[in-house]
Design an enzyme around this catalytic site. Sequence first.
Site, PDB file in Angstrom:
ATOM      1  N   ASP A  95       4.368   3.602   6.189  1.00 47.43           N
ATOM      2  CA  ASP A  95       3.695   3.372   7.473  1.00 47.43           C
ATOM      3  C   ASP A  95       4.618   2.869   8.562  1.00 47.43           C
ATOM      4  OD1 ASP A  95       3.996   0.790   6.148  1.00 47.43           O
ATOM      5  OD2 ASP A  95       2.795   0.003   7.815  1.00 47.43           O
ATOM      6  N   PHE A 139      14.401   5.383   9.440  1.00 45.62           N
ATOM      7  CA  PHE A 139      13.075   4.852   9.094  1.00 45.62           C
ATOM      8  C   PHE A 139      12.143   6.027   8.809  1.00 45.62           C
ATOM      9  CE2 PHE A 139       8.954   2.809   9.737  1.00 45.62           C
ATOM     10  CZ  PHE A 139       9.133   1.696   8.924  1.00 45.62           C
ATOM     11  N   ASP A 193      14.755  -0.195  -0.373  1.00 44.55           N
ATOM     12  CA  ASP A 193      15.581  -0.233   0.827  1.00 44.55           C
ATOM     13  C   ASP A 193      16.656  -1.312   0.640  1.00 44.55           C
ATOM     14  OD1 ASP A 193      16.352   0.099   3.473  1.00 44.55           O
ATOM     15  OD2 ASP A 193      14.614  -0.853   4.336  1.00 44.55           O
ATOM     16  N   LYS A 253       0.820  -1.199   0.000  1.00 38.93           N
ATOM     17  CA  LYS A 253       0.000   0.000   0.000  1.00 38.93           C
ATOM     18  C   LYS A 253       0.862   1.260   0.000  1.00 38.93           C
ATOM     19  CE  LYS A 253      -2.724  -2.399   3.406  1.00 38.93           C
ATOM     20  NZ  LYS A 253      -3.081  -2.342   4.828  1.00 38.93           N
ATOM     21  N   GLY A 254       2.146   1.103   0.232  1.00 39.10           N
ATOM     22  CA  GLY A 254       3.032   2.253   0.467  1.00 39.10           C
ATOM     23  C   GLY A 254       3.094   3.289  -0.633  1.00 39.10           C
ATOM     24  N   ARG A 308      -0.105   6.515   7.203  1.00 39.18           N
ATOM     25  CA  ARG A 308      -0.073   6.567   5.733  1.00 39.18           C
ATOM     26  C   ARG A 308      -0.750   7.824   5.210  1.00 39.18           C
ATOM     27  NH1 ARG A 308       1.633   1.479   3.767  1.00 39.18           N
ATOM     28  NH2 ARG A 308       0.873  -0.323   4.917  1.00 39.18           N
ATOM     29  N   LYS A 316      16.955   4.285  -0.811  1.00 39.31           N
ATOM     30  CA  LYS A 316      17.792   4.216   0.401  1.00 39.31           C
ATOM     31  C   LYS A 316      19.015   3.345   0.093  1.00 39.31           C
ATOM     32  CE  LYS A 316      15.627   3.790   4.720  1.00 39.31           C
ATOM     33  NZ  LYS A 316      15.064   2.916   5.782  1.00 39.31           N
ATOM     34  N   GLU A 329       7.144   2.506  -6.512  1.00 37.82           N
ATOM     35  CA  GLU A 329       7.331   2.135  -5.103  1.00 37.82           C
ATOM     36  C   GLU A 329       7.472   3.378  -4.239  1.00 37.82           C
ATOM     37  OE1 GLU A 329       7.043   0.363  -2.756  1.00 37.82           O
ATOM     38  OE2 GLU A 329       8.017  -1.570  -2.823  1.00 37.82           O
ATOM     39  N   ASP A 330       7.251   3.205  -2.938  1.00 40.90           N
ATOM     40  CA  ASP A 330       7.518   4.297  -2.005  1.00 40.90           C
ATOM     41  C   ASP A 330       9.012   4.382  -1.715  1.00 40.90           C
ATOM     42  OD1 ASP A 330       7.534   1.872  -0.640  1.00 40.90           O
ATOM     43  OD2 ASP A 330       6.192   2.512   0.960  1.00 40.90           O
TER      44      ASP A 330
HETATM   45  P1  IMP Z   1      13.111  -3.664   0.797  1.00 43.86           P
HETATM   46  O1  IMP Z   1      12.571  -4.986   0.357  1.00 43.86           O
HETATM   47  O2  IMP Z   1      14.010  -3.820   1.999  1.00 43.86           O
HETATM   48  O3  IMP Z   1      13.768  -2.876  -0.296  1.00 43.86           O
HETATM   49  O4  IMP Z   1      11.920  -2.835   1.367  1.00 43.86           O
HETATM   50  C1  IMP Z   1      11.010  -2.243   0.590  1.00 43.86           C
HETATM   51  C2  IMP Z   1       9.682  -2.083   1.287  1.00 43.86           C
HETATM   52  O5  IMP Z   1       9.798  -2.031   2.714  1.00 43.86           O
HETATM   53  C3  IMP Z   1       9.104  -0.768   0.873  1.00 43.86           C
HETATM   54  O6  IMP Z   1       8.218  -0.940  -0.184  1.00 43.86           O
HETATM   55  C4  IMP Z   1       8.379  -0.308   2.124  1.00 43.86           C
HETATM   56  O7  IMP Z   1       7.058  -0.783   2.107  1.00 43.86           O
HETATM   57  C5  IMP Z   1       9.107  -0.935   3.273  1.00 43.86           C
HETATM   58  N1  IMP Z   1      10.058   0.021   3.851  1.00 43.86           N
HETATM   59  C6  IMP Z   1      11.404   0.054   3.690  1.00 43.86           C
HETATM   60  N2  IMP Z   1      11.969   1.081   4.344  1.00 43.86           N
HETATM   61  C7  IMP Z   1      10.941   1.748   4.923  1.00 43.86           C
HETATM   62  C8  IMP Z   1      10.875   2.949   5.710  1.00 43.86           C
HETATM   63  O8  IMP Z   1      11.878   3.626   6.025  1.00 43.86           O
HETATM   64  N3  IMP Z   1       9.626   3.312   6.129  1.00 43.86           N
HETATM   65  C9  IMP Z   1       8.496   2.616   5.811  1.00 43.86           C
HETATM   66  N4  IMP Z   1       8.523   1.505   5.057  1.00 43.86           N
HETATM   67  C10 IMP Z   1       9.733   1.078   4.619  1.00 43.86           C
HETATM   68 MG    MG Z   2       6.189  -0.727  -0.101  1.00 41.02          MG
END
Ligand code: IMP
Ligand code: MG
Length: 188
Positions: free
Chosen positions: A157, A150, A100, A41-42, A163, A128, A96-97
């Site tokens: 969220d 974070f 990470d 949902k991000g 959100r 990030k 994507e939001d």
């Molecule tokens: P990844 O798989 O570690 O790249 O994470 C990606 C997903 O984790 C993103 O789509 C977000 O939904 C969530 N996420 C990663 N970092 C954050 C943050 O700092 N705040 C909120 N959600 C995050």
């Molecule tokens: Mg996300």
Amino acid sequence: MFDNIVLNKDELEEISYRLGQEITDTLKNEKKIPVIVGVMKGSMNFMMDLIKYIEVPIFTDYIQISSYAGTKSTGRIQLIKDLSYECEGRSVVIVEDIVDTGKSMHYLIEHIMTHNPRNIYVCSLFDKKPARVIDVNVDFVGKELTEDTFLIGYGLDYNELCRELPYVFGATNEDIEELDKILKNDDK
Ligand code: IMP
Ligand code: MG
């Protein structure tokens, strides 16, 4: 509380405008209508603002995955909702939001590849980079982050809270304590 602002309302709008123009430029010669895929949902808030500035015909679709609990990725990615349209032979932009560790985006790219798209582009509000575990390229970046903080708000969220905020802030320990209190008092 929530005063470590990373992007305010105006800055968010500017980013949507800039990326909308960049995406328009990239997609202007497509034979088939491209599909813009929001990751639920991000990315919902960002997706709604972004598509206002894409000036070529597009289809929109949504995909939902989950991997986070609190401020930590569980590393286990679950597909909750798949694409609704066939994107075979079409260019796809995944919105994507935040990218990470890159695990979610890697999973999404591999998964969408099975639908045989013409091309996959990645657009993310935040990149990030210091947290990256899997190498994933982001074609359209809203803001690059150099610190591993974070972030919360505007779709991002903390355990489903915040959100709805029209800005993004970097969470302090006090913010997290405050949000934990709100969750603890839910339905008491
Ligand atoms: P990844 O798989 O570690 O790249 O994470 C990606 C997903 O984790 C993103 O789509 C977000 O939904 C969530 N996420 C990663 N970092 C954050 C943050 O700092 N705040 C909120 N959600 C995050
Ligand atoms: Mg996300």
